[in-house]
Design a protein around this motif. Structure first.
Motif, PDB file in Angstrom:
ATOM      1  N   ARG A  51       0.822  -1.220   0.000  1.00 11.81           N
ATOM      2  CA  ARG A  51       0.000   0.000   0.000  1.00 11.81           C
ATOM      3  C   ARG A  51       0.851   1.263   0.000  1.00 11.81           C
ATOM      4  O   ARG A  51       0.367   2.316  -0.374  1.00 11.81           O
ATOM      5  CB  ARG A  51      -0.956   0.003   1.175  1.00 11.81           C
ATOM      6  N   GLY A  52       2.115   1.174   0.462  1.00 10.74           N
ATOM      7  CA  GLY A  52       3.025   2.302   0.281  1.00 10.74           C
ATOM      8  C   GLY A  52       3.472   3.069   1.505  1.00 10.74           C
ATOM      9  O   GLY A  52       4.249   4.015   1.379  1.00 10.74           O
ATOM     10  N   LEU A  53       3.004   2.711   2.702  1.00  7.31           N
ATOM     11  CA  LEU A  53       3.516   3.394   3.898  1.00  7.31           C
ATOM     12  C   LEU A  53       4.906   2.849   4.197  1.00  7.31           C
ATOM     13  O   LEU A  53       5.085   1.657   4.414  1.00  7.31           O
ATOM     14  CB  LEU A  53       2.601   3.184   5.104  1.00  7.31           C
ATOM     15  N   LYS A  75       2.624   9.934  -3.581  1.00  7.82           N
ATOM     16  CA  LYS A  75       1.315  10.517  -3.292  1.00  7.82           C
ATOM     17  C   LYS A  75       0.213   9.671  -3.912  1.00  7.82           C
ATOM     18  O   LYS A  75      -0.889   9.584  -3.370  1.00  7.82           O
ATOM     19  CB  LYS A  75       1.237  11.969  -3.745  1.00  7.82           C
ATOM     20  N   ASP A  76       0.498   8.993  -5.026  1.00  8.48           N
ATOM     21  CA  ASP A  76      -0.502   8.126  -5.640  1.00  8.48           C
ATOM     22  C   ASP A  76      -0.881   6.974  -4.714  1.00  8.48           C
ATOM     23  O   ASP A  76      -2.054   6.613  -4.612  1.00  8.48           O
ATOM     24  CB  ASP A  76      -0.008   7.597  -6.986  1.00  8.48           C
ATOM     25  N   TYR A  81      -4.706   4.492  -0.936  1.00  8.38           N
ATOM     26  CA  TYR A  81      -5.121   3.965   0.364  1.00  8.38           C
ATOM     27  C   TYR A  81      -6.311   4.756   0.913  1.00  8.38           C
ATOM     28  O   TYR A  81      -7.286   4.176   1.404  1.00  8.38           O
ATOM     29  CB  TYR A  81      -3.971   3.975   1.374  1.00  8.38           C
ATOM     30  N   ALA A  82      -6.234   6.067   0.818  1.00 11.07           N
ATOM     31  CA  ALA A  82      -7.288   6.916   1.389  1.00 11.07           C
ATOM     32  C   ALA A  82      -8.650   6.651   0.748  1.00 11.07           C
ATOM     33  O   ALA A  82      -9.683   6.844   1.395  1.00 11.07           O
ATOM     34  CB  ALA A  82      -6.914   8.386   1.231  1.00 11.07           C
ATOM     35  N   THR A  83      -8.667   6.200  -0.495  1.00  9.54           N
ATOM     36  CA  THR A  83      -9.930   6.010  -1.206  1.00  9.54           C
ATOM     37  C   THR A  83     -10.279   4.547  -1.458  1.00  9.54           C
ATOM     38  O   THR A  83     -11.325   4.267  -2.046  1.00  9.54           O
ATOM     39  CB  THR A  83      -9.901   6.754  -2.561  1.00  9.54           C
ATOM     40  N   ALA A  84      -9.434   3.618  -1.033  1.00 13.06           N
ATOM     41  CA  ALA A  84      -9.673   2.197  -1.296  1.00 13.06           C
ATOM     42  C   ALA A  84     -10.881   1.685  -0.508  1.00 13.06           C
ATOM     43  O   ALA A  84     -10.898   1.774   0.723  1.00 13.06           O
ATOM     44  CB  ALA A  84      -8.439   1.380  -0.932  1.00 13.06           C
ATOM     45  N   VAL A 117       4.404  17.042  -0.354  1.00 10.29           N
ATOM     46  CA  VAL A 117       5.199  16.368  -1.369  1.00 10.29           C
ATOM     47  C   VAL A 117       6.419  17.257  -1.554  1.00 10.29           C
ATOM     48  O   VAL A 117       6.320  18.378  -2.050  1.00 10.29           O
ATOM     49  CB  VAL A 117       4.414  16.192  -2.682  1.00 10.29           C
ATOM     50  N   VAL A 118       7.551  16.758  -1.108  1.00 14.98           N
ATOM     51  CA  VAL A 118       8.765  17.564  -1.039  1.00 14.98           C
ATOM     52  C   VAL A 118       9.722  17.151  -2.154  1.00 14.98           C
ATOM     53  O   VAL A 118      10.180  16.012  -2.187  1.00 14.98           O
ATOM     54  CB  VAL A 118       9.453  17.387   0.337  1.00 14.98           C
TER      55      VAL A 118
END
Length: 169
Positions: A51-53, A75-76, A81-84, A117-118
Motif C-alpha cells: 500500500r506504500g507506507l 502521493k498516488d 489507500y485513502a480512497t480504497a 510532497v517535497v
C-alpha cells in the motif's frame, strides 16, 4: 567519535502528518474510537507494505494532541489507500462523517491532516548516534559523507534518475 548518518531518500518525499485533538476529555466515548481507528489503520498498513507506507512515527504534542508522521512511497499510493473501499480508512471516515453530520463530534474531538510532497533538493537530514528514524527509517540510512558534511551540501545532493522509470538508480 559520533556516528553521523543521513537519509538515503531519492527523488520526491511524501510526508503525511495526521492526528487528533481531544477537546473534551470527558467525551471518551467519542475520542477513544478515533484514536483506536488510527492505530488500526497503522496495523493494516504495516501488514500490507504494498500500500506504500514506508515509515511512521507516533508523537504526542500535548496531553490533548496526538499525531503520526507518515512517510509514503508516493502521493498516488497515499491517495489509493485513502480512497480504497477495502481499506479500514474508508469505513472509519464514513463513520466520522456520519457523526459529524449528526453533530455528535462537534467540539468533542478534532481531527486533522497535512500532506507534503517535497521535491528532491528541498529536504536534508542528519542523525548522530541514531538508528534509522523518520526519513532515514523510510528510505534507508547512509554515512553522512555520501551526501555532504554540511546542510548546504546535502540540500544540493541529487540522486541519479534512470530515463526509463524516473526512479533513482
Amino acid at each position: 567519535m559520533v556516528n553521523r548518518t543521513t537519509a538515503d531518500a531519492r527523488g520526491e518525499v511524501v510526508v503525511l502528518l495526521i492526528g487528533m485533538r481531544i477537546n473534551r476529555f470527558w467525551a471518551v466515548h467519542l475520542w477513544l474510537p478515533v484514536m483506536l481507528a488510527m492505530f488500526r489503520m497503522l496495523r493494516e498498513l504495516a501488514r500490507d507494505p504494498v500500500r506504500g507506507l514506508l515509515e511512521r512515527v507516533l508523537l504526542t504534542a500535548s496531553p490533548r494532541t496526538y499525531y503520526v508522521v507518515q512517510y509514503w512511497e508516493s502521493k498516488d499510493k497515499l491517495y489509493a489507500y485513502a480512497t480504497a473501499p477495502d481499506a479500514f480508512h474508508h469505513r472509519a471516515w464514513a463513520v466520522i462523517n456520519r457523526k459529524e453530520r449528526a453533530g455528535k463530534l462537534r467540539g468533542q474531538v478534532g481531527i486533522w491532516h497535512e500532506t507534503y510532497v517535497v521535491p528532491e533538493g528541498s529536504y536534508e537530514a542528519i542523525y548522530a548516534d541514531m538508528p534509522a528514524f523518520g526519513l532515514a527509517g523510510a528510505h534507508g540510512q547512509v554515512p553522512l559523507e555520501e551526501r555532504g558534511r554540511t546542510a548546504r551540501q546535502r540540500f544540493a545532493h541529487r540522486s541519479r534518475q534512470t530515463p526509463t522509470t524516473g526512479k533513482a538508480g
